[in-house]
Design an enzyme around this catalytic site. Structure first.
Site, PDB file in Angstrom:
ATOM      1  N   ASP A 180      -0.605 -50.311   0.500  1.00  0.00           N
ATOM      2  CA  ASP A 180      -1.090 -49.100  -0.142  1.00  0.00           C
ATOM      3  C   ASP A 180      -1.926 -49.448  -1.378  1.00  0.00           C
ATOM      4  O   ASP A 180      -2.896 -50.188  -1.280  1.00  0.00           O
ATOM      5  CB  ASP A 180       0.121 -48.203  -0.462  1.00  0.00           C
ATOM      6  N   HIS A 223       3.833 -44.798   7.312  1.00  0.00           N
ATOM      7  CA  HIS A 223       3.122 -45.441   6.196  1.00  0.00           C
ATOM      8  C   HIS A 223       3.920 -46.552   5.527  1.00  0.00           C
ATOM      9  O   HIS A 223       3.367 -47.590   5.168  1.00  0.00           O
ATOM     10  CB  HIS A 223       2.780 -44.363   5.167  1.00  0.00           C
TER      11      HIS A 223
END
Length: 304
Positions: free
Chosen positions: A113, A281
C-alpha cells in the site's frame, strides 16, 4: 494516559528501536532475525504491526527491519504543509538512512500500500540499495491517478478525502480516530475478520497519536502533488526500475478490479513478474501463508 503498544506481544523475540534519520525525524523500527537484510514497509492507516504473521518465518532467513513510516505509528510526525516533508522521495530517504544506521547499504524490500509507494521511490532514487523488490496490492501512483474512474473513486474515497486542504480532514479524523481506522479497513472485501485484535488496537493507537492525522493527510496530499511530479520526471526521462520486481495483489480487491497491475508495473520496471492472490487488500494479514509461499522462492534466488 497513553495506550500501551502491543508490539512486544506481536513480535516476540524482536527488538524495538528508534533511530534518528536526520532533520529532526526519528523512525521507530522493529528488528530481528538473521541473514540478508530485508526492509518491510506498511500501508495506511496501519503501522509495522501488519507484518506480525509473516515476520517469524521471514526472520528464519533474513534480518528484518520493520519500521513505521514517518507520520505513522511511533515514528516522527513533522508538522507543516511544505510538499517535500511527506513526499515519497523524503520518506524513502528516511528508510535508506535507517538501514545505513543499522549497517545495511543493500537490502531486499517488501512493501504494501503506501509503503509500496515509498518503496517504488526508494528503488528509483537509490537503485544500488535495493536487491529485490516485492510490492503488494498497488499499481503505480501515476497510473492510478491518470486512470481514476467512478468505481475507483467510490472505493478509494479516502484518497480524495485526505487530500482536502488542512485542517478539515485532520479535524474529522481526530474527532474519532479509532472509528476512522475501522471504517477504512472494515469497508474492504474481507471486513475486519482477518485482523488480530492486538494489531487492530495498534492501528487505532497509531492514528490517535498527536500529529498522526496530519501525517496521514500530508502523505496523501504529497502523492496527489509532488509525487506525481517526480513520477512524471521519471517517465519523461525514460527511467526504469532495474532490480527484480515481484508484484502481488488481491483478486478480491479494488486494484484488481480497476487496473491492470502487472501491465502497469511493466511500464516502469524492466524485470517484472506477478499475479493475483486469493484475498483482498490486506495480503499479509488475509493470506499470510500464501504470501510466504510466493515470496520465499523470489527472495531465495541468486542475483548478480
Amino acid at each position: 494516559m497513553a495506550t500501551p503498544s502491543p508490539l512486544h506481544a506481536l513480535f516476540p523475540g524482536f527488538e524495538h528501536r528508534t533511530v534518528d534519520v536526520g532533520g529532526g525525524v526519528e523512525i521507530a523500527a522493529t528488528v530481528g532475525g538473521s541473514g540478508p537484510p530485508m526492509l518491510l514497509l506498511h500501508g495506511h492507516p496501519q503501522t509495522r504491526a501488519i507484518w506480525h504473521q509473516v515476520a517469524p518465518r521471514l526472520a528464519e532467513r533474513h534480518t528484518l527491519v520493520i519500521p513505521d513510516l514517518r507520520g505513522y505509528g511511533d515514528s516522527s510526525k513533522p508538522a507543516g504543509t511544505e510538499p517535500l516533508i511527506y513526499s515519497k522521495r523524503t520518506m524513502a530517504r528516511d528508510q535508506v538512512a535507517l538501514m545505513a544506521h543499522l549497517g545495511f547499504e543493500r537490502f531486499d524490500v517488501m512493501a504494501h500500500d503506501r509503503g509500496a509507494r515509498v518503496a517504488h521511490r526508494l528503488a528509483m532514487d537509490h537503485p544500488a540499495a535495493v536487491r529485490r523488490l516485492v510490492l503488494l496490492d498497488v499499481a503505480p501512483t501515476l497510473a492510478m491517478y491518470e486512470q481514476t474512474g467512478e468505481a475507483f473513486a467510490r472505493a478509494y474515497w479516502h484518497w480524495f478525502f485526505l487530500i482536502q486542504p488542512a485542517p478539515l480532514p485532520e479535524r474529522l479524523i481526530e474527532a474519532d480516530p479509532g472509528a476512522y481506522v475501522l471504517e477504512v479497513m472494515g469497508r474492504r472485501s474481507a471486513g475486519l475478520a482477518p485482523f488480530d485484535p492486538r494489531a487492530l488496537a495498534e492501528y487505532q493507537r497509531g492514528v490517535a497519536q498527536p500529529g498522526a492525522a496530519h501525517g496521514l493527510c500530508e502523505d496523501y496530499r504529497a502523492s496527489a502533488g509532488i509525487d506525481l511530479k517526480h513520477d512524471h520526471e521519471d517517465r519523461d526521462a525514460g527511467r526504469m526500475l532495474g532490480m527484480p520486481l515481484l508484484v502481488l495483489w488481491g483478486e478480491q480487491g479494488v486494484v484488481h478490479r480497476c487496473f491492470h497491475p502487472l501491465a502497469e508495473w511493466r511500464r516502469v520496471a524492466a524485470h517484472v513478474e506477478g499475479h493475483p492472490l486469493p484475498c483482498g487488500h490486506y495480503i499479509a494479514e488475509e493470506a499470510p501463508e500464501v504470501l510466504l509461499e510466493r515470496v520465499t522462492p523470489f527472495f531465495s534466488r541468486e542475483i548478480a
